[in-house]
Design a protein around this motif. Structure first.
Motif, short mmCIF file in Angstrom:
data_model
loop_
_atom_site.label_atom_id
_atom_site.label_comp_id
_atom_site.label_asym_id
_atom_site.label_seq_id
_atom_site.Cartn_x
_atom_site.Cartn_y
_atom_site.Cartn_z
N LYS A 116 0.82 -1.22 0.00
CA LYS A 116 0.00 0.00 0.00
C LYS A 116 0.85 1.27 0.00
CE LYS A 116 -3.63 -2.54 2.35
NZ LYS A 116 -3.58 -3.28 3.62
N ASP A 117 2.00 1.19 0.64
CA ASP A 117 2.86 2.37 0.78
C ASP A 117 4.02 2.25 -0.21
OD1 ASP A 117 4.87 4.18 1.59
OD2 ASP A 117 4.16 4.15 3.66
N LYS A 118 3.95 3.03 -1.30
CA LYS A 118 4.90 2.88 -2.40
C LYS A 118 6.34 3.20 -1.99
CE LYS A 118 5.14 3.81 -7.36
NZ LYS A 118 6.03 4.96 -7.68
N ALA A 119 6.53 4.28 -1.26
CA ALA A 119 7.88 4.68 -0.86
C ALA A 119 8.51 3.63 0.05
CB ALA A 119 7.83 6.04 -0.16
N LEU A 120 7.70 3.12 0.96
CA LEU A 120 8.18 2.08 1.88
C LEU A 120 8.56 0.82 1.11
CD1 LEU A 120 8.50 1.83 4.97
CD2 LEU A 120 6.21 0.81 5.06
N ALA A 121 7.71 0.43 0.16
CA ALA A 121 7.96 -0.77 -0.64
C ALA A 121 9.23 -0.61 -1.48
CB ALA A 121 6.76 -1.08 -1.53
N GLU A 122 9.50 0.61 -1.93
CA GLU A 122 10.71 0.85 -2.74
C GLU A 122 11.98 0.65 -1.90
OE1 GLU A 122 10.19 4.62 -4.70
OE2 GLU A 122 8.90 3.70 -6.24
N ARG A 123 11.93 1.10 -0.68
CA ARG A 123 13.06 0.88 0.23
C ARG A 123 13.23 -0.63 0.46
NH1 ARG A 123 17.89 1.93 2.45
NH2 ARG A 123 18.06 1.11 4.55
N GLY A 124 12.11 -1.31 0.63
CA GLY A 124 12.14 -2.75 0.83
C GLY A 124 12.71 -3.47 -0.37
N ASP A 194 13.55 -0.88 8.48
CA ASP A 194 13.85 -1.71 7.31
C ASP A 194 13.02 -3.00 7.31
OD1 ASP A 194 15.54 0.10 6.17
OD2 ASP A 194 17.36 -0.72 7.08
N MET A 195 12.74 -3.53 8.49
CA MET A 195 11.85 -4.69 8.56
C MET A 195 10.48 -4.34 7.99
SD MET A 195 12.43 -6.42 12.27
CE MET A 195 14.01 -7.05 12.82
N LYS A 196 9.98 -3.16 8.37
CA LYS A 196 8.66 -2.72 7.88
C LYS A 196 8.69 -2.54 6.37
CE LYS A 196 6.67 -0.53 11.97
NZ LYS A 196 6.76 0.67 12.82
N ALA A 197 9.80 -1.98 5.87
CA ALA A 197 9.93 -1.76 4.42
C ALA A 197 9.93 -3.10 3.69
CB ALA A 197 11.21 -0.97 4.13
N LEU A 198 10.66 -4.06 4.21
CA LEU A 198 10.72 -5.39 3.59
C LEU A 198 9.34 -6.06 3.63
CD1 LEU A 198 14.16 -6.46 5.00
CD2 LEU A 198 13.54 -6.54 2.58
N ALA A 199 8.67 -5.95 4.77
CA ALA A 199 7.34 -6.57 4.90
C ALA A 199 6.37 -5.98 3.89
CB ALA A 199 6.83 -6.39 6.32
N GLU A 200 6.47 -4.67 3.68
CA GLU A 200 5.59 -3.99 2.73
C GLU A 200 5.88 -4.46 1.30
OE1 GLU A 200 3.17 -2.19 3.73
OE2 GLU A 200 2.48 -1.19 1.91
N TYR A 201 7.15 -4.55 0.97
CA TYR A 201 7.53 -4.98 -0.39
C TYR A 201 7.09 -6.43 -0.64
CZ TYR A 201 10.34 -6.30 -4.41
OH TYR A 201 10.73 -6.78 -5.64
N ILE A 202 7.33 -7.28 0.35
CA ILE A 202 6.97 -8.70 0.22
C ILE A 202 5.47 -8.88 0.02
CG2 ILE A 202 6.77 -10.84 1.61
CD1 ILE A 202 9.61 -10.08 2.76
#
Ligand code: HEC
Ligand code: HEC
Length: 206
Positions: A116-124, A194-202
């Motif tokens: 849902k969060d594009k910026a977060l997913a990009e970091r992930g 970074d855990m949150k970013a990875l979880a979002e991307y996954i």
């Protein structure tokens, strides 16, 4: 009648020969039809009838590798992976029940999730693909596959999992609550952001 009797004797001899030659006996093939019955009777309420879980508190199982599902069920039952709910759910399962239900869920089609969060997913995505050189974090894709499909039988499928659960699992590996020789040290080097970013991307991987 003579033929029938002869055939019976012959097959009995063949059977006896095969039985004595086969030591130890190979484990019988997993039976996904039996597994489907277990799934409907016990697991469906939380994981969905086809392993696509309706709630973020319960993981998706559809498309997960059979070996991984069976191994986790054994770990819940023995307490090696402590979880009060799944300890109860696995307590009455025999190793055959575990293999059968694992075969059933592994053959179901994952519906997939969404980031849902594009910026977060990009970091992930960055960490997923390249790891963190500074933090000595390896690329997740190296073991879990470019698209998170995992590599049977060792590396679980992660694609599409609820981000709440991926985050909780990474924290559990980090704290040692879920002890694992490979994921423990990897999670120990990850910060919560970074855990949150990875979880979002996954969550958005298919
Ligand atoms: C009352 C709800 C509930 C029921 C019923 C239930 N589970 Fe679970 N299951 C959970 C929860 C919650 C977790 C997450 C545990 C954690 O966070 O480690 C889980 C985790 C799992 C996992 C680990 C998944 C992973 O990717 O690590 C497997 C495998 C599993 N369950 C299989 C089953 C099977 C097979 C059944 C039926 C025999 C079943 N569960 C019944 C709630 C349930
Ligand atoms: C060297 C191989 C390797 C690398 C690299 C790796 N993993 Fe894993 N991962 C594993 C193995 C093996 C397991 C199964 C652990 C177990 O049985 O509890 C696992 C399990 C997991 C699980 C639990 C899945 C589930 O359904 O129970 C998550 C979440 C996870 N890894 C995330 C990551 C992330 C995020 C990264 C990148 C920062 C990563 N992994 C890098 C090998 C690896």
């Amino acid at each position: 009648m003579r033929l029938l009797t002869g055939g019976w004797v012959l097959s009995a001899i063949v059977y006896a020969t095969a039985a004595s030659a086969a030591a130890p006996a190979p484990a019988p093939k997993a039976d996904p039809e039996k597994g489907k019955q277990t799934a409907a009777a016990i697991c469906a309420a939380c994981h969905g009838p086809d392993g696509n879980s309706p709630a973020a508190t319960n993981p998706h199982l559809a498309g997960q590798h059979a070996e991984y599902i069976a191994a986790q069920l054994a770990a819940f039952k023995s307490g090696a992976r402590p979880n009060p709910i799944m300890a109860g759910m696995s307590a009455a399962l025999t190793p055959d029940d575990m293999r059968n239900v694992a075969a059933y869920f592994s053959q179901q089609t994952p519906k997939g999730g969404a980031a849902k969060d594009k910026a977060l997913a990009e970091r992930g995505q960055l960490i997923w693909r390249a790891g963190l050189k500074q933090g000595n974090v390896p690329a997740c894709s190296g073991c879990h596959g470019a698209a998170g499909a995992g590599i049977p039988a060792q590396y679980p499928r992660l694609a599409g999992q609820y981000p709440e659960l991926t985050l909780a699992w990474l924290k559990a590996y980090q704290s040692g609550a879920r002890a694992h020789g490979v994921m423990g040290p990897i999670a120990a080097r990850l910060g919560e952001a970074d855990m949150k970013a990875l979880a979002e991307y996954i969550a958005g991987l298919r």
